[in-house]
Design a protein around this motif. Structure first.
Motif, PDB file in Angstrom:
ATOM      1  N   SER A  74     -21.800  -2.492  -8.642  1.00 21.34           N
ATOM      2  CA  SER A  74     -21.206  -1.754  -9.961  1.00 21.34           C
ATOM      3  C   SER A  74     -20.478  -0.814 -10.213  1.00 21.34           C
ATOM      4  CB  SER A  74     -21.128  -2.489 -11.044  1.00 21.34           C
ATOM      5  OG  SER A  74     -22.365  -2.474 -11.205  1.00 21.34           O
ATOM      6  N   LYS A  75     -21.284   0.012  -9.613  1.00 27.07           N
ATOM      7  CA  LYS A  75     -21.154   1.781  -9.941  1.00 27.07           C
ATOM      8  C   LYS A  75     -20.097   2.283  -8.866  1.00 27.07           C
ATOM      9  CE  LYS A  75     -25.555   2.778 -11.715  1.00 27.07           C
ATOM     10  NZ  LYS A  75     -27.216   3.661 -11.620  1.00 27.07           N
ATOM     11  N   VAL A  76     -19.744   1.536  -8.449  1.00 30.10           N
ATOM     12  CA  VAL A  76     -18.197   2.449  -7.693  1.00 30.10           C
ATOM     13  C   VAL A  76     -16.845   2.300  -8.418  1.00 30.10           C
ATOM     14  CG1 VAL A  76     -16.683   1.609  -5.961  1.00 30.10           C
ATOM     15  CG2 VAL A  76     -19.064   1.156  -5.657  1.00 30.10           C
ATOM     16  N   ALA A  77     -16.402   3.372  -8.321  1.00 28.18           N
ATOM     17  CA  ALA A  77     -15.425   3.752  -9.384  1.00 28.18           C
ATOM     18  C   ALA A  77     -14.608   2.740  -8.563  1.00 28.18           C
ATOM     19  CB  ALA A  77     -14.683   5.270  -8.338  1.00 28.18           C
ATOM     20  N   GLU A  78     -13.253   2.374  -9.974  1.00 28.11           N
ATOM     21  CA  GLU A  78     -12.344   1.735  -9.060  1.00 28.11           C
ATOM     22  C   GLU A  78     -11.885   2.056  -8.280  1.00 28.11           C
ATOM     23  OE1 GLU A  78      -8.494  -1.068 -10.643  1.00 28.11           O
ATOM     24  OE2 GLU A  78      -9.864   0.343 -12.578  1.00 28.11           O
ATOM     25  N   ILE A  79     -11.780   0.382  -7.069  1.00 25.54           N
ATOM     26  CA  ILE A  79     -10.627   0.674  -5.909  1.00 25.54           C
ATOM     27  C   ILE A  79      -9.801   0.063  -5.571  1.00 25.54           C
ATOM     28  CG2 ILE A  79     -10.689   0.939  -2.948  1.00 25.54           C
ATOM     29  CD1 ILE A  79     -13.326   2.000  -3.205  1.00 25.54           C
ATOM     30  N   GLU A  80      -8.137   0.372  -5.693  1.00 19.23           N
ATOM     31  CA  GLU A  80      -7.113  -0.681  -5.406  1.00 19.23           C
ATOM     32  C   GLU A  80      -7.728  -1.669  -4.048  1.00 19.23           C
ATOM     33  OE1 GLU A  80      -3.681   1.536  -6.062  1.00 19.23           O
ATOM     34  OE2 GLU A  80      -4.573   1.394  -8.709  1.00 19.23           O
ATOM     35  N   TYR A  81      -7.429  -2.287  -4.211  1.00 16.79           N
ATOM     36  CA  TYR A  81      -6.578  -3.440  -3.029  1.00 16.79           C
ATOM     37  C   TYR A  81      -5.365  -3.810  -2.303  1.00 16.79           C
ATOM     38  CZ  TYR A  81     -11.962  -2.585  -2.124  1.00 16.79           C
ATOM     39  OH  TYR A  81     -13.691  -1.979  -2.001  1.00 16.79           O
ATOM     40  N   CYS A  82      -4.479  -3.419  -2.373  1.00 17.59           N
ATOM     41  CA  CYS A  82      -3.562  -3.261  -1.705  1.00 17.59           C
ATOM     42  C   CYS A  82      -3.079  -4.028  -0.932  1.00 17.59           C
ATOM     43  CB  CYS A  82      -2.597  -2.189  -2.091  1.00 17.59           C
ATOM     44  SG  CYS A  82      -2.850  -0.949  -0.646  1.00 17.59           S
ATOM     45  N   ASP A  83      -2.032  -4.329  -0.934  1.00 20.72           N
ATOM     46  CA  ASP A  83      -1.884  -5.334   0.514  1.00 20.72           C
ATOM     47  C   ASP A  83      -2.093  -5.087   1.967  1.00 20.72           C
ATOM     48  OD1 ASP A  83      -0.206  -8.264   0.873  1.00 20.72           O
ATOM     49  OD2 ASP A  83       1.245  -7.413   1.905  1.00 20.72           O
ATOM     50  N   ASN A  84      -2.136  -3.635   2.495  1.00 18.48           N
ATOM     51  CA  ASN A  84      -2.659  -3.712   3.737  1.00 18.48           C
ATOM     52  C   ASN A  84      -3.958  -3.154   3.939  1.00 18.48           C
ATOM     53  OD1 ASN A  84      -1.469  -3.782   6.263  1.00 18.48           O
ATOM     54  ND2 ASN A  84      -1.158  -2.124   6.588  1.00 18.48           N
TER      55      ASN A  84
ATOM     56  N   CYS B 277       0.910  -0.985   0.330  1.00 14.54           N
ATOM     57  CA  CYS B 277      -0.409   0.152   0.334  1.00 14.54           C
ATOM     58  C   CYS B 277       0.651   0.972   0.419  1.00 14.54           C
ATOM     59  CB  CYS B 277      -1.001   0.018   1.253  1.00 14.54           C
ATOM     60  SG  CYS B 277      -2.344  -0.645   1.029  1.00 14.54           S
ATOM     61  N   PHE B 278       0.567   2.430  -1.034  1.00 11.04           N
ATOM     62  CA  PHE B 278       1.191   3.742  -1.296  1.00 11.04           C
ATOM     63  C   PHE B 278       0.595   4.746  -0.326  1.00 11.04           C
ATOM     64  CE2 PHE B 278       2.769   6.562  -3.601  1.00 11.04           C
ATOM     65  CZ  PHE B 278       3.732   6.912  -2.901  1.00 11.04           C
ATOM     66  N   HIS B 279       0.652   5.792   0.188  1.00 12.33           N
ATOM     67  CA  HIS B 279      -0.679   7.059   0.567  1.00 12.33           C
ATOM     68  C   HIS B 279      -0.519   8.133  -0.856  1.00 12.33           C
ATOM     69  CE1 HIS B 279      -2.408  10.218   2.624  1.00 12.33           C
ATOM     70  NE2 HIS B 279      -4.139   8.960   2.494  1.00 12.33           N
TER      71      HIS B 279
ATOM     72  N   PRO C 212       3.641   2.790  -6.802  1.00 17.26           N
ATOM     73  CA  PRO C 212       3.944   2.555  -8.430  1.00 17.26           C
ATOM     74  C   PRO C 212       5.550   2.131  -8.610  1.00 17.26           C
ATOM     75  CG  PRO C 212       3.823   4.779  -7.896  1.00 17.26           C
ATOM     76  CD  PRO C 212       3.050   3.977  -6.148  1.00 17.26           C
ATOM     77  N   VAL C 213       5.400   1.341  -9.571  1.00 17.26           N
ATOM     78  CA  VAL C 213       6.174   0.779  -9.905  1.00 17.26           C
ATOM     79  C   VAL C 213       6.999   0.517 -10.886  1.00 17.26           C
ATOM     80  CG1 VAL C 213       6.844  -0.616  -8.093  1.00 17.26           C
ATOM     81  CG2 VAL C 213       5.833  -2.320  -9.892  1.00 17.26           C
ATOM     82  N   LYS C 214       8.098   0.481 -12.224  1.00 20.39           N
ATOM     83  CA  LYS C 214       8.654  -0.223 -12.865  1.00 20.39           C
ATOM     84  C   LYS C 214       7.801  -0.735 -14.153  1.00 20.39           C
ATOM     85  CE  LYS C 214      12.294   0.820 -17.009  1.00 20.39           C
ATOM     86  NZ  LYS C 214      13.724   0.414 -16.631  1.00 20.39           N
ATOM     87  N   LYS C 215       6.380  -1.041 -14.337  1.00 22.65           N
ATOM     88  CA  LYS C 215       6.187  -1.920 -14.983  1.00 22.65           C
ATOM     89  C   LYS C 215       5.632  -2.897 -14.465  1.00 22.65           C
ATOM     90  CE  LYS C 215       7.847  -0.432 -20.088  1.00 22.65           C
ATOM     91  NZ  LYS C 215       8.948  -0.457 -21.234  1.00 22.65           N
TER      92      LYS C 215
END
Length: 232
Positions: A196-206, A48-50, A148-151
């Protein structure tokens, strides 16, 4: 002569078509084994990155926050469906006796479009969020994401095969109707949005850990505190 040529042409072309059809039915080749570098990138990417991507006003404008007059957090007895499911009654106690005495109504049941019935008999804890509480929740949802990481070649997705939700976020309109909800299972690290209308949310590791601690900070212990589950 023409007939002989046509037969010869058919004999040459048909095997090629048949081979092409057989090839198209073959499963796609497996991806190449990921390199050590690719695994490192994926591991870092999943953390996770804030970042202050959206301010509080922008976050409140996202659906379903935008249409809610009141937002509540709840905890409830886990609903495990199936032939071996145990049905719980009021205050989480197992109800014995005739089946007609059992509360078989789900915690949230769709009644109409954007309208859900809330079974208060199964609710253990409930908390109405103030503005600061809403902003803290939206900050976790929309400003915390993958690093964010390179590719990155692939994304690591954690979570168990179980799904026994005990917590939810309710979005309520001016008439007191639950219009949408977010269901969360902290023990299994899975969730469910009612729309399903909810905007995409990223569920990172933490992400689930952050949400779990958020529920605890708002006074919702059941489901968010592992001890409450272990003592069932």
């Amino acid at each position: 002569m023409k007939r002989t040529l046509l037969l010869l042409l058919f004999a040459l072309v048909f095997p090629s078509l048949s081979f092409a059809q057989k090839q198209s039915r073959l499963p796609a080749p497996l991806p190449h084994p990921f390199t050590k570098e690719e695994n490192v990138f994926a591991e870092k990417h999943s953390q996770c990155f804030h970042q202050n991507k959206y301010n509080a006003k922008q976050r409140r404008a996202f659906f379903p926050f935008s249409g809610a007059v009141t937002i509540k957090l709840i905890s409830y007895q886990a609903e495990i469906f199936g032939p071996d499911a145990v049905i719980y009654g009021e205050k989480g106690k197992i109800i014995s006796g005739d089946k007609s005495e059992r509360d078989t109504v789900s915690v949230l049941t769709a009644m109409a479009k954007n309208k859900y019935y809330l079974n208060f008999r199964k609710i253990k804890e409930i908390k109405t969020l103030n503005v600061a509480g809403i902003d803290s929740l939206t900050d976790i949802l929309y400003n915390v994401g993958y690093t964010p990481v390179k590719k990155p070649t692939f994304t690591i997705i954690n979570g168990a095969s179980c799904y026994e939700p005990r917590n939810a976020v309710l979005f309520i309109d001016s008439k007191g109707n639950v219009t949408q909800y977010l269901e969360v299972c902290f023990s299994c690290m899975h969730h469910f949005w009612s729309s399903s209308k909810v905007a995409e949310i990223e569920y990172c590791d933490n992400k689930y850990e952050l949400l779990r601690k958020y529920f605890l900070s708002q006074g919702i212990k059941y489901g968010a505190d592992p001890k409450t589950i272990n003592n069932e």
